[in-house]
Design a protein around this motif. Sequence first.
Motif, PDB file in Angstrom:
ATOM      1  N   ILE B 225       0.868  -1.177   0.000  1.00 16.73           N
ATOM      2  CA  ILE B 225       0.000   0.000   0.000  1.00 16.73           C
ATOM      3  C   ILE B 225       0.903   1.226   0.000  1.00 16.73           C
ATOM      4  CG2 ILE B 225      -1.783   1.236   1.256  1.00 16.73           C
ATOM      5  CD1 ILE B 225      -2.455  -1.365   2.645  1.00 16.73           C
ATOM      6  N   CYS B 226       0.663   2.108  -0.950  1.00 13.05           N
ATOM      7  CA  CYS B 226       1.472   3.322  -1.037  1.00 13.05           C
ATOM      8  C   CYS B 226       0.675   4.461  -0.403  1.00 13.05           C
ATOM      9  CB  CYS B 226       1.773   3.611  -2.490  1.00 13.05           C
ATOM     10  SG  CYS B 226       2.633   5.150  -2.743  1.00 13.05           S
ATOM     11  N   ALA B 282     -16.990  -2.590   4.500  1.00 13.11           N
ATOM     12  CA  ALA B 282     -16.960  -3.092   3.116  1.00 13.11           C
ATOM     13  C   ALA B 282     -15.718  -2.592   2.403  1.00 13.11           C
ATOM     14  CB  ALA B 282     -18.229  -2.647   2.382  1.00 13.11           C
ATOM     15  N   VAL B 283     -15.399  -1.309   2.627  1.00 17.37           N
ATOM     16  CA  VAL B 283     -14.223  -0.714   1.981  1.00 17.37           C
ATOM     17  C   VAL B 283     -12.963  -1.467   2.401  1.00 17.37           C
ATOM     18  CG1 VAL B 283     -12.802   1.353   1.902  1.00 17.37           C
ATOM     19  CG2 VAL B 283     -15.260   1.579   1.796  1.00 17.37           C
ATOM     20  N   THR B 284     -12.824  -1.646   3.733  1.00 17.82           N
ATOM     21  CA  THR B 284     -11.614  -2.310   4.247  1.00 17.82           C
ATOM     22  C   THR B 284     -11.485  -3.722   3.703  1.00 17.82           C
ATOM     23  OG1 THR B 284     -12.134  -1.129   6.272  1.00 17.82           O
ATOM     24  CG2 THR B 284     -10.255  -2.590   6.339  1.00 17.82           C
ATOM     25  N   SER B 285     -12.601  -4.461   3.644  1.00 17.04           N
ATOM     26  CA  SER B 285     -12.490  -5.859   3.207  1.00 17.04           C
ATOM     27  C   SER B 285     -12.140  -5.933   1.731  1.00 17.04           C
ATOM     28  CB  SER B 285     -13.764  -6.644   3.510  1.00 17.04           C
ATOM     29  OG  SER B 285     -14.881  -5.982   2.975  1.00 17.04           O
ATOM     30  N   ARG B 286     -12.666  -5.008   0.941  1.00 15.78           N
ATOM     31  CA  ARG B 286     -12.327  -5.021  -0.489  1.00 15.78           C
ATOM     32  C   ARG B 286     -10.847  -4.717  -0.709  1.00 15.78           C
ATOM     33  NH1 ARG B 286     -15.901  -1.879  -4.935  1.00 15.78           N
ATOM     34  NH2 ARG B 286     -14.326  -2.431  -6.453  1.00 15.78           N
ATOM     35  N   LEU B 287     -10.356  -3.721   0.060  1.00 13.89           N
ATOM     36  CA  LEU B 287      -8.941  -3.368  -0.079  1.00 13.89           C
ATOM     37  C   LEU B 287      -8.055  -4.511   0.413  1.00 13.89           C
ATOM     38  CD1 LEU B 287      -9.039   0.362   1.032  1.00 13.89           C
ATOM     39  CD2 LEU B 287      -8.660  -0.513  -1.244  1.00 13.89           C
ATOM     40  N   ARG B 288      -8.518  -5.154   1.488  1.00 15.42           N
ATOM     41  CA  ARG B 288      -7.746  -6.263   2.035  1.00 15.42           C
ATOM     42  C   ARG B 288      -7.626  -7.383   1.009  1.00 15.42           C
ATOM     43  NH1 ARG B 288      -9.801  -7.258   7.725  1.00 15.42           N
ATOM     44  NH2 ARG B 288      -8.674  -5.396   8.314  1.00 15.42           N
ATOM     45  N   ALA B 289      -8.735  -7.655   0.312  1.00 14.44           N
ATOM     46  CA  ALA B 289      -8.729  -8.704  -0.709  1.00 14.44           C
ATOM     47  C   ALA B 289      -7.740  -8.358  -1.821  1.00 14.44           C
ATOM     48  CB  ALA B 289     -10.134  -8.881  -1.276  1.00 14.44           C
ATOM     49  N   HIS B 290      -7.708  -7.084  -2.184  1.00 12.68           N
ATOM     50  CA  HIS B 290      -6.802  -6.651  -3.242  1.00 12.68           C
ATOM     51  C   HIS B 290      -5.350  -6.850  -2.833  1.00 12.68           C
ATOM     52  CE1 HIS B 290      -5.904  -3.832  -6.730  1.00 12.68           C
ATOM     53  NE2 HIS B 290      -4.751  -3.935  -6.128  1.00 12.68           N
ATOM     54  N   PHE B 321      -4.491   2.060   7.515  1.00 12.49           N
ATOM     55  CA  PHE B 321      -3.440   1.334   8.214  1.00 12.49           C
ATOM     56  C   PHE B 321      -3.971   0.094   8.901  1.00 12.49           C
ATOM     57  CE2 PHE B 321      -0.229   4.454   7.485  1.00 12.49           C
ATOM     58  CZ  PHE B 321      -0.960   5.601   7.257  1.00 12.49           C
ATOM     59  N   GLU B 322      -5.275  -0.152   8.754  1.00 11.16           N
ATOM     60  CA  GLU B 322      -5.860  -1.354   9.363  1.00 11.16           C
ATOM     61  C   GLU B 322      -5.947  -2.491   8.362  1.00 11.16           C
ATOM     62  OE1 GLU B 322      -8.894   0.590  12.643  1.00 11.16           O
ATOM     63  OE2 GLU B 322      -9.530   0.456  10.564  1.00 11.16           O
ATOM     64  N   ILE B 323      -5.631  -2.217   7.100  1.00 16.71           N
ATOM     65  CA  ILE B 323      -5.802  -3.230   6.057  1.00 16.71           C
ATOM     66  C   ILE B 323      -4.769  -4.332   6.191  1.00 16.71           C
ATOM     67  CG2 ILE B 323      -5.895  -3.586   3.561  1.00 16.71           C
ATOM     68  CD1 ILE B 323      -6.435  -0.615   3.271  1.00 16.71           C
TER      69      ILE B 323
END
Lengths: 195, 437
Positions: B225-226, B282-290, B321-323
């Motif tokens: 993550i940048c 939802a946002v966090t889980s999508r980013l986490r998947a990515h 920063f939680e991802i």
Amino acid sequence: MGSRASTLLREEEIEEIKKETGFSHSQITRLYSRFTSLDKGENGTLSREDFQRIPELAINPLGDRIINAFFPEGEDQVNFRGFMRTLAHFRPIEDNEKNKDHTASEPLNSRTNKLLFAFRLYDLDRDDKISRDELLQVLRMMVGVNISDEQLGSIADRTIQEADTNGDNCISFNEFIKVLEKVDVEQKMSIRFLH
Amino acid sequence: MEDLWCVALGVFQLWLFVVVFFITLPAMFGLSLGVTGLYIQILVKILEWATLRIQRGRQEQPSVPVPLPNGIIERAGGSMAEEMGRPGCGRFAPSDALYFCKKGLESIADDQVTQRFSSEELASWNLLTRTNQNFCYISLRLTVIWVLGVLVRYCVLFPLRITLAAIGLSWLVIGTTVVGLLPESSVKNWLSELVHLTCYRICARGLSATIRYHNRENKPQKGGICVANHTTPIDVVILANDGCYAMVGQIHGGLMGVLQRSMVRSCPHVWFERSEMKDRHAVTSRLRAHVAAETKLPILIFPEGTCINNTSVMMFKKGSFEIGGTIYPVAIKYDPRFGDAFWNSGKYHMVSYLLRTMTSWAIVVNVWYLPPMTLQDGEDAAQFANRVKSAIARRGGLLDLAWDGGLKRGKVKDSFKEQQQKMYSSFILGQNGINNQ
């Protein structure tokens, strides 16, 4: 290629403010920029909401009282003259203060006027006396919910006891001056404005 | 009439020829003809001369106000206890109100937060009308140079930049759509990267951007993550000139929407619907998947949440920063002499902002890649966010503020005032006085 800030502030006005408050020419133009940046409505006056928008002021426990000090009795808008007049109380006292007109009232930033400004923070109803209730109100603003009513009440009582000399259970302006006579008011109530 | 048309057509063809072969093609391959470099050097010389001239003029006319980039007042930094000037220990004194009074008046004269949401004041005029806040007529030569500057910027540079921007953006849309038609393969990814890179390079030329990258060994890797400080939407162009990122953001309508939809065809960006943005989970889980799919491009996030004027870094929202995953911090610093890059979204719409940027002298920017950071033991997301923020602020020479960028539009939380009240209460009750209620 004129200077945008000063075109709205005429030279005569700057001179008048200079005489009244003692700020220098450049300080007045800088503070005028500040005034216009706070004036979101762009109508040449500031309202209470304009002041509330400053985060550091909004978190100040006495923020509302300080904002009130800018507004004359019963008014909701303050113009640049009023703004400067209030800020002038916080100019440092200079030793070689040239007082051209000795018959005029003392400069706005004299020790007495600074103390009067502080006195008015406490004296909400402007009756020239700080009553027990008014003192309690200010104390409550400064401590929030962290001190009980009883304890705060005893603090207020003790303060009035120590300050009150004529037994009316209120603090008058002269009694206030006496209480603060050992305090370095010049340093505590002066802001170093850069030239 | 016929001749006029022929001449006009000829000029136009020549113009296109010059633009395509001397600017667009070299840009696509990351080469430079050195014209921009020369231009910046000449500009620096002129600005230095202008600075000296203005300083001399100021000495001759003492009524010209001096710019104060460090503020109107000088504050004495000190804790509450120090500034009260007396030992606390269980006593209240009427002089205590003076402390709050002075702090309040100081913040009215000059505060640290509201100035971050408007353009930075320059130490010396840079010959652009828009930064002409406190400067007045000094000399004829200066005025002449300024007029020349206006002509050059509006009549020569501006049409050039518009052409380049148009070429760049249409190339992005066409290129990504074409690449999107290919089946999933490494060839597709390589082509998609090529398309994105060339398009951003053309756009950067469209702004006369001179970008200096430092510490490229720390460049964000796939699956990371940048994070960077945010000044303007152009930050994206600046960063994407050197590598490919997966963008994160809300899907817009209009031209932006067209760009976003075509970009996502060739490589996976993360676009959210407006309704989805409210749901943090939802946002966090999508980013986490990515991030978990280690082959995907690094995500680009701006944790401040809003544009700040590039003099400071404001609070980083802890959501990014939680991802999980490795954080690659990047510091971006614009040189304010050549143009004001800050987008004051309250004052200017996107289009007028782009027009202003395209009629500035140039965009000169330094990008520092910092070493990657990860969450350490015993640290929560908020502390990690602060650690990254301080590192970025230090590297970029920016002020590290704890204030929330959201104060641009919203009110400050009451908990900060309560903090002040609590501090004062423990001061007048003595250190352990709070327990004696």
